[in-house]
Design an enzyme around this catalytic site. Sequence first.
Site, PDB file in Angstrom:
ATOM      1  N   ASN A 135      -0.903   4.184  -1.583  1.00  0.00           N
ATOM      2  CA  ASN A 135      -1.198   4.971  -2.780  1.00  0.00           C
ATOM      3  C   ASN A 135      -0.719   4.181  -4.000  1.00  0.00           C
ATOM      4  O   ASN A 135       0.470   4.140  -4.306  1.00  0.00           O
ATOM      5  CB  ASN A 135      -0.500   6.335  -2.725  1.00  0.00           C
ATOM      6  CG  ASN A 135      -0.795   7.169  -3.958  1.00  0.00           C
ATOM      7  OD1 ASN A 135      -1.809   6.974  -4.626  1.00  0.00           O
ATOM      8  ND2 ASN A 135       0.103   8.099  -4.270  1.00  0.00           N
ATOM      9  N   ILE A 136      -1.647   3.522  -4.674  1.00  0.00           N
ATOM     10  CA  ILE A 136      -1.300   2.709  -5.831  1.00  0.00           C
ATOM     11  C   ILE A 136      -1.399   3.576  -7.080  1.00  0.00           C
ATOM     12  O   ILE A 136      -2.490   4.044  -7.430  1.00  0.00           O
ATOM     13  CB  ILE A 136      -2.250   1.504  -5.947  1.00  0.00           C
ATOM     14  CG1 ILE A 136      -2.238   0.699  -4.642  1.00  0.00           C
ATOM     15  CG2 ILE A 136      -1.865   0.615  -7.127  1.00  0.00           C
ATOM     16  CD1 ILE A 136      -3.286  -0.375  -4.578  1.00  0.00           C
ATOM     17  N   LYS A 140       0.934   3.536 -13.513  1.00  0.00           N
ATOM     18  CA  LYS A 140       1.969   2.495 -13.594  1.00  0.00           C
ATOM     19  C   LYS A 140       1.346   1.108 -13.713  1.00  0.00           C
ATOM     20  O   LYS A 140       1.893   0.238 -14.403  1.00  0.00           O
ATOM     21  CB  LYS A 140       2.885   2.573 -12.371  1.00  0.00           C
ATOM     22  CG  LYS A 140       3.790   3.788 -12.383  1.00  0.00           C
ATOM     23  CD  LYS A 140       4.813   3.758 -11.249  1.00  0.00           C
ATOM     24  CE  LYS A 140       5.745   4.955 -11.333  1.00  0.00           C
ATOM     25  NZ  LYS A 140       6.769   4.951 -10.260  1.00  0.00           N
ATOM     26  N   CYS A 160       7.072  -8.730  -7.019  1.00  0.00           N
ATOM     27  CA  CYS A 160       7.449  -7.576  -6.203  1.00  0.00           C
ATOM     28  C   CYS A 160       8.366  -8.126  -5.120  1.00  0.00           C
ATOM     29  O   CYS A 160       9.290  -8.887  -5.439  1.00  0.00           O
ATOM     30  CB  CYS A 160       6.213  -6.856  -5.654  1.00  0.00           C
ATOM     31  SG  CYS A 160       5.008  -7.935  -4.847  1.00  0.00           S
TER      32      CYS A 160
END
Length: 225
Positions: A135-136, A140, A160
């Site tokens: 779920n991106i 954001k 990341c």
Amino acid sequence: MKLHATVASPTDTCKTIEVAVVERHHHRSPPQAIKLSPIPTADDNNPYNLTSPDDENSGEEFFIPPLNFSMVDNGIFRSGFPDVANFSFLQTLGLRSIIYLCPELYPESNMEFLKANDIRLFQFGIKNCKEPFVNIPEEKIREALGVLIDVRNHPVLIHCKRGKHRTGCLVGCLRKLQKWCLTSVFDEYQRFAAAKARVSDQRFMELFDASIFKQQSLPFSCSKR
């Protein structure tokens, strides 16, 4: 050197014979070890920057880039999570900002490095979920993209954990803003994600609407690709 040996003849008569033993000494010096520098320098006389053990204590400092490090565009870089061994390399970039895409707190050693080098941290916590539960959060990504294209934050490093999925999605959205075709966007994403490439990430980049940023100028080298 001579050795004496006793043998029996067919008539049972013992005879003593002398056997000559030739000893060969090979005078070979052991091969000299060499060490390959993590970042070869462009030197016609020594293109691979090979050094002998005598050079190990010469005080030369090696610069080690973070995992999956690469230049995205002028003033924009990407990588996996940098650690202490990478700090000297990051200093050479003259970073002004770091975009951090993980929800975990930034390590204390990294925070000290940022303070010592006057680097601003922008954190957009995106959980790393495996398919089919990816779920991106589009909001954001949009916020991070807004920071990314602001040249006042350049030079900037995006990272990341491994520099593959979350970083790849943000860079992919930047490429759409730079009007790259989807084939090129996916090709770049897959070069870093390799066998870990996710269909959900590529679908997110395909459906991402970059029109909200069209009014902003992009003074990057790849903006007209």
